[in-house]
Design a protein around this motif. Structure first.
Motif, PDB file in Angstrom:
ATOM      1  N   SER A  18     -28.037  21.199  -1.875  1.00  0.00           N
ATOM      2  CA  SER A  18     -28.799  21.398  -0.645  1.00  0.00           C
ATOM      3  C   SER A  18     -27.854  21.423   0.550  1.00  0.00           C
ATOM      4  O   SER A  18     -26.838  20.720   0.562  1.00  0.00           O
TER       5      SER A  18
ATOM      6  N   SER B 182     -42.630  18.972  -0.560  1.00  0.00           N
ATOM      7  CA  SER B 182     -41.902  18.263   0.503  1.00  0.00           C
ATOM      8  C   SER B 182     -42.212  18.838   1.891  1.00  0.00           C
ATOM      9  O   SER B 182     -42.001  18.162   2.898  1.00  0.00           O
TER      10      SER B 182
ATOM     11  N   THR C 240     -30.869  15.570   5.229  1.00  0.00           N
ATOM     12  CA  THR C 240     -32.001  14.688   4.888  1.00  0.00           C
ATOM     13  C   THR C 240     -32.688  15.220   3.633  1.00  0.00           C
ATOM     14  O   THR C 240     -33.901  15.311   3.554  1.00  0.00           O
TER      15      THR C 240
ATOM     16  N   SER D 268     -29.013  20.451   3.422  1.00  0.00           N
ATOM     17  CA  SER D 268     -29.654  19.504   4.334  1.00  0.00           C
ATOM     18  C   SER D 268     -29.015  18.116   4.294  1.00  0.00           C
ATOM     19  O   SER D 268     -28.591  17.644   3.245  1.00  0.00           O
TER      20      SER D 268
ATOM     21  N   TYR E   6     -34.938  27.343  -2.872  1.00  0.00           N
ATOM     22  CA  TYR E   6     -34.777  28.285  -1.768  1.00  0.00           C
ATOM     23  C   TYR E   6     -35.324  29.636  -2.233  1.00  0.00           C
ATOM     24  O   TYR E   6     -34.818  30.205  -3.213  1.00  0.00           O
ATOM     25  N   ASN E   7     -36.331  30.129  -1.541  1.00  0.00           N
ATOM     26  CA  ASN E   7     -36.893  31.446  -1.866  1.00  0.00           C
ATOM     27  C   ASN E   7     -37.208  31.563  -3.354  1.00  0.00           C
ATOM     28  O   ASN E   7     -36.740  32.478  -4.023  1.00  0.00           O
ATOM     29  N   TRP E   8     -37.956  30.606  -3.826  1.00  0.00           N
ATOM     30  CA  TRP E   8     -38.495  30.512  -5.199  1.00  0.00           C
ATOM     31  C   TRP E   8     -37.416  30.326  -6.261  1.00  0.00           C
ATOM     32  O   TRP E   8     -37.681  30.393  -7.449  1.00  0.00           O
TER      33      TRP E   8
ATOM     34  N   GLY F 175     -40.686  22.784  -1.722  1.00  0.00           N
ATOM     35  CA  GLY F 175     -41.516  22.644  -0.521  1.00  0.00           C
ATOM     36  C   GLY F 175     -42.990  22.763  -0.831  1.00  0.00           C
ATOM     37  O   GLY F 175     -43.829  22.093  -0.224  1.00  0.00           O
TER      38      GLY F 175
ATOM     39  N   LYS G 233     -31.054  15.570  -2.875  1.00  0.00           N
ATOM     40  CA  LYS G 233     -29.854  14.716  -2.857  1.00  0.00           C
ATOM     41  C   LYS G 233     -30.249  13.243  -2.985  1.00  0.00           C
ATOM     42  O   LYS G 233     -29.536  12.460  -3.617  1.00  0.00           O
TER      43      LYS G 233
HETATM   44  C1  LIG Z   1     -33.912  28.703   3.009  1.00  0.00           C
HETATM   45  C2  LIG Z   1     -35.099  27.971   2.461  1.00  0.00           C
HETATM   46  C3  LIG Z   1     -35.958  28.611   1.596  1.00  0.00           C
HETATM   47  C4  LIG Z   1     -37.051  27.923   1.062  1.00  0.00           C
HETATM   48  N1  LIG Z   1     -37.857  28.563   0.177  1.00  0.00           N
HETATM   49  C5  LIG Z   1     -38.884  27.891  -0.388  1.00  0.00           C
HETATM   50  C6  LIG Z   1     -39.702  28.516  -1.375  1.00  0.00           C
HETATM   51  O1  LIG Z   1     -39.522  29.659  -1.743  1.00  0.00           O
HETATM   52  N2  LIG Z   1     -40.696  27.788  -1.913  1.00  0.00           N
HETATM   53  C7  LIG Z   1     -40.923  26.481  -1.586  1.00  0.00           C
HETATM   54  O2  LIG Z   1     -41.824  25.870  -2.147  1.00  0.00           O
HETATM   55  N3  LIG Z   1     -40.167  25.863  -0.646  1.00  0.00           N
HETATM   56  C8  LIG Z   1     -39.152  26.526  -0.058  1.00  0.00           C
HETATM   57  N4  LIG Z   1     -38.356  25.914   0.872  1.00  0.00           N
HETATM   58  C9  LIG Z   1     -38.590  24.486   1.172  1.00  0.00           C
HETATM   59  C10 LIG Z   1     -37.655  23.617   0.344  1.00  0.00           C
HETATM   60  O3  LIG Z   1     -37.806  23.873  -1.041  1.00  0.00           O
HETATM   61  C11 LIG Z   1     -37.933  22.154   0.613  1.00  0.00           C
HETATM   62  O4  LIG Z   1     -37.713  21.882   1.987  1.00  0.00           O
HETATM   63  C12 LIG Z   1     -37.060  21.241  -0.249  1.00  0.00           C
HETATM   64  O5  LIG Z   1     -37.394  19.905   0.008  1.00  0.00           O
HETATM   65  C13 LIG Z   1     -35.582  21.494   0.022  1.00  0.00           C
HETATM   66  O6  LIG Z   1     -34.817  20.596  -0.764  1.00  0.00           O
HETATM   67  P1  LIG Z   1     -33.918  19.491  -0.054  1.00  0.00           P
HETATM   68  O7  LIG Z   1     -34.887  18.551   0.657  1.00  0.00           O
HETATM   69  O8  LIG Z   1     -33.217  18.832  -1.185  1.00  0.00           O
HETATM   70  O9  LIG Z   1     -33.000  20.173   0.890  1.00  0.00           O
HETATM   71  C14 LIG Z   1     -37.282  26.583   1.436  1.00  0.00           C
HETATM   72  C15 LIG Z   1     -36.432  25.939   2.335  1.00  0.00           C
HETATM   73  C16 LIG Z   1     -35.343  26.635   2.845  1.00  0.00           C
HETATM   74  C17 LIG Z   1     -34.417  25.923   3.812  1.00  0.00           C
END
Ligand SMILES: Cc1cc2nc3c(=O)[nH]c(=O)nc-3n(C[C@H](O)[C@H](O)[C@H](O)COP(=O)(O)O)c2cc1C
Length: 216
Positions: free
Chosen positions: A10, A178, A14, A12, A96-98, A139, A18
């Motif tokens: 990630s 999330s 937060t 991020s 990220y983007n599925w 997400g 991670k």
């Molecule tokens: C560039 C980007 C693309 C994302 N695409 C999706 C997605 O396609 N589907 C989804 O459910 N969430 C999507 N999300 C949300 C992330 O999956 C979600 O915030 C997740 O918690 C990110 O993991 P992290 O908290 O470990 O960084 C996206 C977030 C980012 C930043």
């Protein structure tokens, strides 16, 4: 004593994924104080994408590589050696983007080499039988039966890479939804998201405890 390869992906600070990996590391270290770790943060320090020289080098015997191919293969070998030296692999990934972050895909492209980590002739990978744990954060909601289930190309893809590709014993543990705490239209899902995260941390802790007790 065993050796863990831990890869975060990630970008991020937060990050939910991670944090799940941190839970794994904490429990694994408690249970396995002699254990050693190699850590890579692909979000902060990505590895290069494959070049033509790197791909061709993967198919050529060492003696037939030109200098560009030798350099490209040295880079691949550094990452391959880290993988082969590990008894246990821990990968954390956001969706990220599925799918997975391109940085994690670049790492996978670098380390999967016919004759080194996998084989096209059906002979087992040197990684076969070793445990791989994938911790993921989505997400949205992609649980079995959810409308978006089939759009999940993150956890299931990594199950293919580490399970089918490398013959490892893979477990994927994902926290769902999330984005509920940040997207107003999803506010009603916050309690389900919180529960999903808590359940994921519990499952990750159990996985780490179980793996720490397996002799290598
Ligand atoms: C560039 C980007 C693309 C994302 N695409 C999706 C997605 O396609 N589907 C989804 O459910 N969430 C999507 N999300 C949300 C992330 O999956 C979600 O915030 C997740 O918690 C990110 O993991 P992290 O908290 O470990 O960084 C996206 C977030 C980012 C930043």
């Amino acid at each position: 004593m065993s050796h863990l390869l831990h890869i975060d992906s990630s970008v991020s600070q937060t990050s939910v994924s991670k944090a799940l990996a941190e839970t794994f590391r904490r429990v694994w270290a408690e249970e396995n104080p002699q254990g050693t770790v190699t850590y890579r943060d692909l979000g902060a320090t990505p590895v290069p994408h494959l070049t033509e020289a790197a791909v061709v080098a993967g198919f050529l015997p060492e003696s037939m590589r030109d200098s560009e191919q030798v350099d490209a293969m040295l880079r691949r070998e550094e990452l391959i050696e880290e993988l082969l030296a590990s008894d246990i692999v821990l990968i954390s990934t956001p969706m990220y983007n599925w799918s997975i972050p391109s940085t994690l895909k670049a790492w996978i492209d670098q380390v999967l080499v016919n004759g080194r980590t996998l084989s096209f002739d059906g002979s087992p990978s040197p990684m076969a039988g070793r445990p791989a744990t994938v911790v993921a954060s989505y997400g949205g909601g992609y649980s079995p039966g959810a409308p978006m289930e089939k759009a999940n190309h993150c956890g299931p893809y990594l199950e293919t890479v580490f399970g089918q590709g490398l013959g490892m014993q893979v477990e994927v543990i994902a926290a769902q939804l999330s984005l509920a705490s940040r997207v107003p239209a999803m506010a009603h899902l916050v309690p389900i998201a919180d529960k999903s995260q808590a359940t994921a941390h519990e499952a990750v802790a159990n996985r780490a405890r179980n793996l720490a007790s397996v002799p290598v």
